[in-house]
Design a protein around this motif. Structure first.
Motif, PDB file in Angstrom:
ATOM      1  N   VAL A 266     128.109 111.870  38.402  1.00 13.26           N
ATOM      2  CA  VAL A 266     128.559 113.197  37.981  1.00 13.26           C
ATOM      3  C   VAL A 266     127.624 114.268  38.517  1.00 13.26           C
ATOM      4  O   VAL A 266     128.052 115.313  39.024  1.00 13.26           O
ATOM      5  CB  VAL A 266     128.643 113.276  36.442  1.00 13.26           C
ATOM      6  N   PHE A 267     126.331 114.008  38.392  1.00 14.88           N
ATOM      7  CA  PHE A 267     125.345 114.985  38.839  1.00 14.88           C
ATOM      8  C   PHE A 267     125.454 115.220  40.341  1.00 14.88           C
ATOM      9  O   PHE A 267     125.467 116.360  40.812  1.00 14.88           O
ATOM     10  CB  PHE A 267     123.940 114.496  38.490  1.00 14.88           C
ATOM     11  N   GLY A 268     125.537 114.142  41.119  1.00 16.10           N
ATOM     12  CA  GLY A 268     125.620 114.286  42.571  1.00 16.10           C
ATOM     13  C   GLY A 268     126.866 115.027  43.013  1.00 16.10           C
ATOM     14  O   GLY A 268     126.801 115.942  43.846  1.00 16.10           O
ATOM     15  N   LEU A 269     128.011 114.681  42.431  1.00 13.20           N
ATOM     16  CA  LEU A 269     129.264 115.326  42.806  1.00 13.20           C
ATOM     17  C   LEU A 269     129.318 116.783  42.364  1.00 13.20           C
ATOM     18  O   LEU A 269     129.813 117.649  43.092  1.00 13.20           O
ATOM     19  CB  LEU A 269     130.441 114.556  42.205  1.00 13.20           C
ATOM     20  N   SER A 270     128.788 117.074  41.166  1.00 15.23           N
ATOM     21  CA  SER A 270     128.809 118.464  40.687  1.00 15.23           C
ATOM     22  C   SER A 270     127.875 119.340  41.511  1.00 15.23           C
ATOM     23  O   SER A 270     128.157 120.523  41.748  1.00 15.23           O
ATOM     24  CB  SER A 270     128.437 118.530  39.206  1.00 15.23           C
ATOM     25  N   ILE A 279     119.128 122.614  39.985  1.00 20.15           N
ATOM     26  CA  ILE A 279     119.303 121.257  40.502  1.00 20.15           C
ATOM     27  C   ILE A 279     118.014 120.442  40.383  1.00 20.15           C
ATOM     28  O   ILE A 279     118.035 119.265  40.013  1.00 20.15           O
ATOM     29  CB  ILE A 279     119.785 121.292  41.967  1.00 20.15           C
ATOM     30  N   HIS A 280     116.871 121.052  40.712  1.00 16.52           N
ATOM     31  CA  HIS A 280     115.608 120.301  40.679  1.00 16.52           C
ATOM     32  C   HIS A 280     115.280 119.831  39.269  1.00 16.52           C
ATOM     33  O   HIS A 280     114.856 118.685  39.057  1.00 16.52           O
ATOM     34  CB  HIS A 280     114.473 121.160  41.226  1.00 16.52           C
ATOM     35  N   GLN A 281     115.458 120.710  38.273  1.00 11.41           N
ATOM     36  CA  GLN A 281     115.174 120.330  36.894  1.00 11.41           C
ATOM     37  C   GLN A 281     116.133 119.238  36.418  1.00 11.41           C
ATOM     38  O   GLN A 281     115.740 118.298  35.712  1.00 11.41           O
ATOM     39  CB  GLN A 281     115.267 121.547  35.968  1.00 11.41           C
ATOM     40  N   LYS A 282     117.395 119.362  36.827  1.00 13.05           N
ATOM     41  CA  LYS A 282     118.371 118.347  36.424  1.00 13.05           C
ATOM     42  C   LYS A 282     118.085 117.009  37.110  1.00 13.05           C
ATOM     43  O   LYS A 282     118.356 115.944  36.541  1.00 13.05           O
ATOM     44  CB  LYS A 282     119.787 118.832  36.750  1.00 13.05           C
TER      45      LYS A 282
END
Length: 299
Positions: A266-270, A279-282
């Motif tokens: 999910v993270f990569g696709l979003s 993005i870095h913090q996530k």
């Protein structure tokens, strides 16, 4: 295939499902997507429910030949179906309103609630490494909450976050119930999947009065292609997940952590398609979730 591998594959397919859900909800209402995907899921299982006995030798090795269920067994499947439809309605509203990485981050707290229920209700015993893995995962979820506050989302009073939390609690209750009816009562795996899909399709019909005017099949397999793919992706993820749950020695608390590998996809696709912020913090939060998964599987 071991229950660990099945749980991991279920998580990867679930990540695709989450991403496609966000796509579908950009142009359709929540109830439209729930009704259409539930109905399509029921239609996908219907041919297997109606398959003649002569087809059993070909379908049974693939887990696609549902055993007959009496009224009592179908009544046992009904709570699962009701919880799943309620979970979809609540979680879809949250997914539609929140950044995908945040909504998925909240949903990833599910293993904590499932582990608590498994320990209290099912008597599962976790090792020290597994406890540590759960703790690391929960710290990572807390980091997601901190990141969300920087995006203007107050986790403790945001209505959409509370919707996702309610959906997560329902999902955890459903996971425990799955363990009960599959591993405890030994209901047939294919029958539970097929009859639950059919029941969800019927339950979704109760939502028709609220969507009748807006519901349309036009462009369902072209412009709105994500909706039918959602139905297929969820059935695939459920197939893998329930197969893992039914495996001898499987621990539902650990399987719930494995399913949260969907957060990585999910993270990569979003990040690629929705241009999400921080993005870095996530990435750090995602790394924490992965570390928690590794520790949970350490022994």
């Amino acid at each position: 295939m071991t229950w660990v591998a099945l749980g991991l594959f279920a998580g990867l397919v679930l990540g695709t499902y989450d991403f496609l859900t966000k796509l579908a909800l950009r142009e359709k209402s929540v109830l439209d997507v729930v009704v259409l995907s539930s109905a399509l899921g029921a239609f996908l299982w219907l041919p297997f429910l109606l398959a003649p006995a002569t087809a059993a030798p070909a379908l049974q090795p693939w887990g696609l030949y549902p055993a007959p269920l009496g009224w009592r067994e179908q009544a046992l499947v009904l709570p699962k179906s009701l919880m799943m439809v309620a979970t979809w309605v609540l979680s879809y509203y949250a997914v539609k309103a929140l950044p995908l990485s945040i909504s998925a981050g909240v949903r990833a707290s599910g293993p904590l609630w499932t582990a608590a229920g498994a320990i209290v209700l099912l008597g599962e015993q976790l090792t020290g490494w597994q406890w540590l893995g759960l703790a690391v995962s929960m710290l990572s979820y807390h980091l997601f909450a901190r990141i969300g506050s920087r995006e203007g989302i107050r986790f403790h009073r945001d209505g959409w976050v509370l919707c996702m939390l309610a959906a997560t609690l329902l999902s955890s209750a459903n996971a425990l119930y799955d363990k009960h009816i599959l591993a405890g009562l030994r209901l047939d795996l294919a029958a539970v999947q097929a009859w639950s899909a059919l029941q969800r399709g019927v339950i979704a019909l109760a939502l028709l009065p609220w969507v009748w005017r807006s519901l349309s099949l036009r462009g369902l397999f072209t412009r709105h292609w994500a909706v039918p793919v959602i139905a297929l992706a969820y059935l695939a993820a459920e197939y893998l997940y329930l197969a893992a749950v039914q495996t001898e020695g499987a621990m539902i608390s650990v399987i719930s952590v494995l399913r949260r590998t969907n957060l990585v996809m999910v993270f990569g696709l979003s990040a690629l398609f929705f241009q999400e912020r921080f993005i870095h913090q996530k990435t750090l939060a995602i790394a924490g979730v992965l570390a928690g998964i590794v520790l949970t599987l350490w022994n």
